[in-house]
Design an enzyme around this catalytic site. Structure first.
Site, PDB file in Angstrom:
ATOM      1  N   MET A 123      28.153  37.477  39.158  1.00  0.00           N
ATOM      2  CA  MET A 123      29.609  36.649  39.095  1.00  0.00           C
ATOM      3  C   MET A 123      30.882  36.051  39.693  1.00  0.00           C
ATOM      4  O   MET A 123      30.386  36.394  41.856  1.00  0.00           O
ATOM      5  CB  MET A 123      30.186  37.970  38.857  1.00  0.00           C
ATOM      6  CG  MET A 123      29.757  39.651  38.159  1.00  0.00           C
ATOM      7  SD  MET A 123      29.677  38.795  36.204  1.00  0.00           S
ATOM      8  CE  MET A 123      31.462  39.263  36.313  1.00  0.00           C
ATOM      9  N   HIS A 125      33.849  35.017  42.264  1.00  0.00           N
ATOM     10  CA  HIS A 125      34.734  36.213  43.385  1.00  0.00           C
ATOM     11  C   HIS A 125      33.804  37.141  44.494  1.00  0.00           C
ATOM     12  O   HIS A 125      33.034  37.743  44.208  1.00  0.00           O
ATOM     13  CB  HIS A 125      35.970  36.602  42.821  1.00  0.00           C
ATOM     14  CG  HIS A 125      37.020  36.960  44.287  1.00  0.00           C
ATOM     15  ND1 HIS A 125      37.594  35.754  44.289  1.00  0.00           N
ATOM     16  CD2 HIS A 125      37.514  37.803  44.693  1.00  0.00           C
ATOM     17  CE1 HIS A 125      38.852  36.508  45.555  1.00  0.00           C
ATOM     18  NE2 HIS A 125      37.858  37.883  45.673  1.00  0.00           N
ATOM     19  N   LEU A 126      34.325  36.461  46.093  1.00  0.00           N
ATOM     20  CA  LEU A 126      32.943  37.546  46.978  1.00  0.00           C
ATOM     21  C   LEU A 126      33.697  39.255  46.106  1.00  0.00           C
ATOM     22  O   LEU A 126      34.597  39.731  46.274  1.00  0.00           O
ATOM     23  CB  LEU A 126      33.289  37.552  47.872  1.00  0.00           C
ATOM     24  CG  LEU A 126      32.968  37.937  49.535  1.00  0.00           C
ATOM     25  CD1 LEU A 126      31.197  36.806  48.993  1.00  0.00           C
ATOM     26  CD2 LEU A 126      33.384  38.006  50.396  1.00  0.00           C
ATOM     27  N   HIS A 127      32.574  39.472  46.586  1.00  0.00           N
ATOM     28  CA  HIS A 127      32.429  41.584  46.004  1.00  0.00           C
ATOM     29  C   HIS A 127      31.385  41.417  46.539  1.00  0.00           C
ATOM     30  O   HIS A 127      29.998  41.343  46.959  1.00  0.00           O
ATOM     31  CB  HIS A 127      32.038  41.483  43.925  1.00  0.00           C
ATOM     32  CG  HIS A 127      30.952  40.735  43.524  1.00  0.00           C
ATOM     33  ND1 HIS A 127      31.814  39.666  43.170  1.00  0.00           N
ATOM     34  CD2 HIS A 127      30.079  41.560  43.033  1.00  0.00           C
ATOM     35  CE1 HIS A 127      30.223  38.993  42.733  1.00  0.00           C
ATOM     36  NE2 HIS A 127      29.138  40.579  42.627  1.00  0.00           N
ATOM     37  N   LEU A 128      31.649  43.139  47.595  1.00  0.00           N
ATOM     38  CA  LEU A 128      30.502  43.656  47.869  1.00  0.00           C
ATOM     39  C   LEU A 128      30.255  45.125  47.295  1.00  0.00           C
ATOM     40  O   LEU A 128      30.768  45.291  46.241  1.00  0.00           O
ATOM     41  CB  LEU A 128      31.558  43.938  49.524  1.00  0.00           C
ATOM     42  CG  LEU A 128      30.672  45.201  50.017  1.00  0.00           C
ATOM     43  CD1 LEU A 128      29.300  44.693  50.695  1.00  0.00           C
ATOM     44  CD2 LEU A 128      31.269  45.670  50.979  1.00  0.00           C
TER      45      LEU A 128
END
Ligand code: AMP
Ligand code: ZN
Length: 214
Positions: A123, A125-128
């Site tokens: 996906m 967009h950076l996501h933690l």
């Protein structure tokens, strides 16, 4: 004032951002910016998924959780991926991890969690990922799912921050990480090789998830 609304199951039927003493939340009122792409864009404003939002980040429940507790923390700043990270983002990454740890603690203080990024995300967009280590979820169905959270494909937030502090960028060889998804199935606790996902799911039940946070 904001507060966590984490719910307790993977069905996510009752999630939602609650903001006391206000008519509605700012995040919802805002028009989506171009950088919020694909599914995560709509999910960040989905009251069933959103658990927290402030001026820097939005936290949602993963729509297809791979464990009992599985959250995604996203920055409001446009950061498409790990490669886009700059030294100036270090404080933001630290804040994201700190919020993830708070959320894990409020979900289940005794349960083990990991905080990290997929080396090759699906996906934008950076996501933690904030994910409990029980991997108890019907959405965890195949080798790719398992290996993406239990091999080096999953990179700890702390390591990303360290690399950024040291070199000013985060770069990696994608072919190496792609091959990790095809590795044999191994228990993430005792490292025993197990042939199938159903057998692995049965096997991991013998390990306690109530171990120290990493
Ligand atoms: P990654 O491989 O790091 O890009 O992981 C993306 C994560 O987003 C996965 O854990 C998915 O289960 C989750 N996901 C996919 N679509 C959505 C969505 N529309 N809303 C929330 N989470 C999603
Ligand atoms: Zn084991």
């Amino acid at each position: 004032m904001y507060y966590w609304n984490v719910g307790n199951d993977h069905n996510m039927a009752t999630g939602g951002l609650k903001r006391k003493n206000d008519s509605d939340n700012d995040v919802k009122a805002k028009k989506p910016n171009n950088f919020w792409k694909g599914g995560l864009l709509s999910s960040m404003n989905d009251p069933d998924l959103q658990v927290f939002s402030d001026e820097k980040i939005t936290v949602i429940k993963d729509k297809y959780p791979k464990a009992k507790y599985h959250f995604l923390i996203m920055s409001k700043k446009n950061i498409p991926n790990l490669k886009s990270l700059k030294k100036e983002d270090i404080d933001l990454l630290k804040y994201m991890e700190e919020k993830g740890r708070e959320l894990a603690k409020s979900s289940d203080a005794e349960r083990q969690f990991r905080y990290g990024y997929h080396s090759i995300p699906s996906m934008s967009h950076l996501h933690l990922h904030v994910i409990s280590q029980d991997f108890d979820s019907p959405c965890l169905k195949n080798k790719k799912h398992w290996n993406s959270f239990t091999t080096e494909y999953f990179v700890d937030s702390k390591d990303i921050i360290k690399t950024l502090e040291k070199t000013g960028k985060v770069e990696h060889e994608s072919s190496h990480f792609t091959s990790l998804l095809k590795s044999e199935l191994r228990c993430h606790v005792c490292k025993k090789e197990i042939k199938t996902i159903p057998a692995l799911k049965t096997h991991i039940q013998q390990h306690s998830y109530k171990t120290r946070d990493t």
